[in-house]
Design a protein around this motif. Structure first.
Motif, mmCIF file in Angstrom:
data_model
loop_
_atom_site.group_PDB
_atom_site.id
_atom_site.type_symbol
_atom_site.label_atom_id
_atom_site.label_comp_id
_atom_site.label_asym_id
_atom_site.label_seq_id
_atom_site.Cartn_x
_atom_site.Cartn_y
_atom_site.Cartn_z
ATOM 1 N N HIS A 1 1.561 27.923 -56.365
ATOM 2 C CA HIS A 1 1.108 28.131 -57.857
ATOM 3 C C HIS A 1 0.521 26.906 -58.125
ATOM 4 C CE1 HIS A 1 0.637 29.868 -61.881
ATOM 5 N NE2 HIS A 1 1.614 29.095 -62.312
ATOM 6 N N HIS B 1 -5.189 28.607 -71.261
ATOM 7 C CA HIS B 1 -4.046 28.126 -70.466
ATOM 8 C C HIS B 1 -3.923 26.607 -70.207
ATOM 9 C CE1 HIS B 1 -2.372 31.885 -68.318
ATOM 10 N NE2 HIS B 1 -3.100 32.271 -69.485
ATOM 11 N N HIS C 1 1.018 27.108 -72.042
ATOM 12 C CA HIS C 1 0.989 27.095 -70.885
ATOM 13 C C HIS C 1 1.033 25.485 -70.500
ATOM 14 C CE1 HIS C 1 0.416 31.162 -69.339
ATOM 15 N NE2 HIS C 1 0.185 31.449 -70.498
ATOM 16 N N LEU D 1 -4.550 27.696 -59.242
ATOM 17 C CA LEU D 1 -4.439 26.731 -59.856
ATOM 18 C C LEU D 1 -5.215 25.654 -59.147
ATOM 19 C CD1 LEU D 1 -1.063 27.027 -61.777
ATOM 20 C CD2 LEU D 1 -3.271 25.990 -62.716
ATOM 21 N N HIS E 1 4.743 25.405 -67.124
ATOM 22 C CA HIS E 1 4.380 24.156 -67.160
ATOM 23 C C HIS E 1 5.123 22.954 -67.828
ATOM 24 C CE1 HIS E 1 0.156 24.423 -65.409
ATOM 25 N NE2 HIS E 1 0.233 25.518 -65.917
ATOM 26 N N HIS F 1 -8.679 30.942 -64.266
ATOM 27 C CA HIS F 1 -7.527 30.373 -64.324
ATOM 28 C C HIS F 1 -7.151 28.959 -63.744
ATOM 29 C CE1 HIS F 1 -2.947 30.315 -63.896
ATOM 30 N NE2 HIS F 1 -2.893 30.516 -65.049
HETATM 31 CU CU1 K7E Z 1 1.614 28.524 -64.484
HETATM 32 CU CU2 K7E Z 1 -1.727 29.922 -66.444
HETATM 33 CU CU3 K7E Z 1 -0.808 27.100 -65.674
HETATM 34 CU CU4 K7E Z 1 1.187 29.354 -67.365
HETATM 35 S S1 K7E Z 1 0.009 29.046 -65.569
HETATM 36 S S2 K7E Z 1 3.070 28.572 -66.424
#
Ligand code: K7E
Length: 648
Positions: free
Chosen positions: A331, A111, A500, A227, A439, A160
């Motif tokens: 997130h 990721h 990602h 995160l 992202h 993650h």
């Molecule tokens: Cu938002 Cu695993 Cu960094 Cu994909 S996560 S978007």
């Protein structure tokens, strides 16, 4: 902890919004692309791109390398998944890299790449990336673009909130998405609450050779750590992690994990914990994890199984951990280049919440707490709040910075990038993404000195943007110019696997480190054959070892006899070339392993177990010269009871 049901966004409501956005998106066109957009991404034949972009491969498990602004794909670096093109995980040298405490695991879900830093600036030495499924952190050496180390993360599951580095690459940090019983044991799932733990793992990186080692593991309450980002500048020494399940719900079938109006950002003072463990604090816990290292001189990986890990109970280190209430399942957790602002992207929130590091310190100093969770102090939301960006979009996920006082946040549901100002919190621009962006990345955008210039949006859904290729269309990224007041969409380009996160860096920093060949005289491989005088074939019981060389355009030896059905034949092949960009490949008919792709100066090994008598060919698989087609050989296989001796 407060339990407030909010009605605005049930998960079902979110799903509906998402669907309607996409339908709208499908109908929309490119918008107005200016004629200069093409010029801005055009890199003339023979010219080089200005930036490298290292883009995670998601469920391909790899890391891909693109040039920006062109969007051209240069390489897929194999990391967590076997890769037939480079024999990664197939040849004997690299198989140990995919070893874990669960055995050989030749796949993962990658990721978040992050580039090593010195004084908060990207230094271009390494890229780190997480394996999400079977928790691992890999290090890629940017002088060779090869994965040179993989460390498994024990007591973790869904690795993650990883792999982000502190500003002198003191640590690469790995947080667990799933909380689990620690140590693992057989217990009822319903007893999650209060019993499952979330491990936040600090892996030290040696300044000289980059060697990784687990320094300590912080065993946190089971809130699910999504995160994370390091502090920088003033907040260097801290690390921030979002949580999304402070309810400690063991099932997310309903809205169980979204009941709390606010979850937390966990602020971890790692310097304090480092001091605590340096003074003998913490508890060694039995835990199996693999530590795999690829040595550039022997061109061989070794895997070591570790047996214990140093764990830390956060309540034993006063002042080490605080919780910052943050609305609605945050997130992304992103820290601005100054280190003052910590942005919590509440997925289900209508607003963006920005915390102030200075205010956080003041609240801690004044011991102004709003209760505690499992002995960890909770700060007052209002006491730490720097500001709120009001109603910027729907479904905020991630934020990056341009170093000019602007922040850029992705909105998954409303499918856009929104630019806003740090300090005034006003939205100054927004651009649609096609579709449903996850992202985004500004080269250097999570360091103290972003390079700015471009933002790359990485999208979850492509739909009508490319020629159809059956039920699935390629994954996709979009490049925007951010040098002006308004963002300008320049380019769509397809990506490998699911992109990602990505990490971008000025090409010059990496280019000057890039290696051209491996020196043959420095080849310390156990089975290296560095001169034609050493070429030979040896039998050891049922094992046959072929010490072979390759150079334009022949194999030595190229005719081998005396191999028998039931033998295990090792081809140890050394590429004698000492010229830039002249690898050779080799395999043999029926070999159920990959071909080898051997760089100049390197040795690699594959195993062949012949099942049938005959005379079987092998050939070079990587076009190497005008006589490439002549680069071939034969191996004769006789019956198991034959008495033909080895010859070559
Ligand atoms: Cu938002 Cu695993 Cu960094 Cu994909 S996560 S978007």
């Amino acid at each position: 902890m407060k339990k407030i049901h909010y009605l605005l966004f049930t998960l079902a409501g979110v799903a509906m919004l998402f669907t309607s956005c996409n339908q709208q998106g499908n109908k929309s066109s490119n918008g107005a692309l200016s004629s200069s957009a093409a010029e801005k991404v055009y890199v003339a034949p023979g010219e080089h791109d200005e930036y490298y972009a290292f883009v995670s491969g998601g469920f391909s498990g790899q890391l891909s390398v693109y040039g920006l602004p062109s969007g051209r794909l240069f390489k897929v670096i194999p990391v967590f998944s076997q890769d037939a093109e480079k024999a990664w995980g197939y040849n004997e040298e690299t198989k140990p890299m995919l070893n874990t405490s669960h055995g050989f695991v030749p796949w993962d879900d990658s990721h978040h790449p992050d580039i090593s830093q010195t004084n908060g600036e990207l230094d271009g030495r390494y890229v780190f990336i997480n394996g999400n499924n079977t928790p691992r952190i890999a290090k890629i050496d940017l002088s060779t673009f090869e994965t040179t180390e993989i460390i498994e993360v024990p007591n973790s599951a869904g690795n993650h909130s990883s792999s982000f580095v502190t500003e002198n690459t003191e640590y690469v940090v790995a947080g667990t998405r799933f909380s689990v019983p620690v140590p693992q044991r057989d217990m009822p799932i319903k007893e999650y609450k209060g019993n499952f733990k979330g491990a936040l793992t600090f892996i030290s990186v040696a300044p000289e050779d980059g060697g990784m080692d687990i320094k300590f593991q912080l065993l946190m309450p089971g809130f699910d750590y999504d995160l994370s980002h390091p502090g920088r500048g003033a907040s260097h020494g801290w690390f921030f992690f979002t949580t999304y399940n402070t309810e400690e719900s063991h099932t997310l079938m309903e809205v169980n994990a979204s009941q709390n109006d606010k979850d937390f950002i966990a602020a971890v003072n790692w310097k304090k914990i480092e001091e605590y463990v340096n003074n003998g604090g913490g508890t060694m816990m039995p835990s199996n994890y693999a530590h795999n290292v690829y040595d550039e001189h022997t061109h061989t990986a070794t895997s070591t199984m570790k047996k214990e890990v140093l764990t830390v109970d956060p309540t034993k280190v006063p002042g080490a951990v605080y919780f910052l209430p943050t609305p609605k399942s945050p997130h992304g957790c992103d820290v601005d280049p100054s280190g003052e602002y910590i942005v919590g992207n509440g997925k289900l929130s209508a607003d963006l919440t920005v915390h102030s590091f200075t205010k956080m310190l003041a609240a801690i100093e004044n011991e102004k707490f709003d209760g505690e969770a499992y002995g960890i102090p909770i700060l007052n939301f209002e006491d730490v709040l720097a500001g709120t960006v009001s109603q910027p979009g729907l479904g905020p996920l991630h934020t990056e910075f341009d170093g000019q006082g602007n922040a850029y946040t992705t909105f998954f549901i409303s499918s856009e990038v929104v630019k806003w100002k740090l300090g005034t919190w006003e939205v100054v621009d927004r651009q649609p993404c096609y579709y449903s962006v996850g992202h985004l990345m500004i080269p250097g955008g999570n360091s103290r000195k972003p390079f700015g210039k471009y933002v790359l949006a990485m999208n979850k859904i492509t739909k009508d943007r490319y020629l159809p290729t059956g039920p699935e269309v390629t994954q996709s990224a979009q490049l925007y110019d951010i040098s002006g007041e308004k963002m300008e969409l320049l380019l769509d380009f397809p990506t490998v696997g699911e992109p990602h996160y990505a990490a971008g860096i000025a090409a010059d920093i990496v280019k000057q480190r890039s290696k051209k060949i491996f020196s043959l005289t420095d080849n310390k491989h156990k089975y290296a054959t560095t001169s034609d005088a050493d070429v030979r074939v040896e039998r050891n019981g049922k094992e046959v070892h072929i010490y072979m060389t390759m150079i334009r355009s022949h194999f030595n030896p190229d005719n081998i006899e005396g191999v028998k059905v039931g033998d295990k034949v090792y081809f140890h092949v050394t590429n004698l070339e000492q010229d830039y960009d002249v690898p050779h490949g080799v395999s043999v008919i029926g070999a159920n392993t990959s071909e080898l792709l051997i760089m100049p100066g390197q040795t690699e090994t594959f195993v062949w177990e012949p099942k049938q008598v005959g005379v079987w060919p092998f050939y070079c698989t990587d076009f190497c010269s005008a006589l490439h087609q002549e680069m071939q050989g034969y191996i004769r296989v006789s019956p198991a009871n034959s008495n033909i001796d080895l010859s070559w």
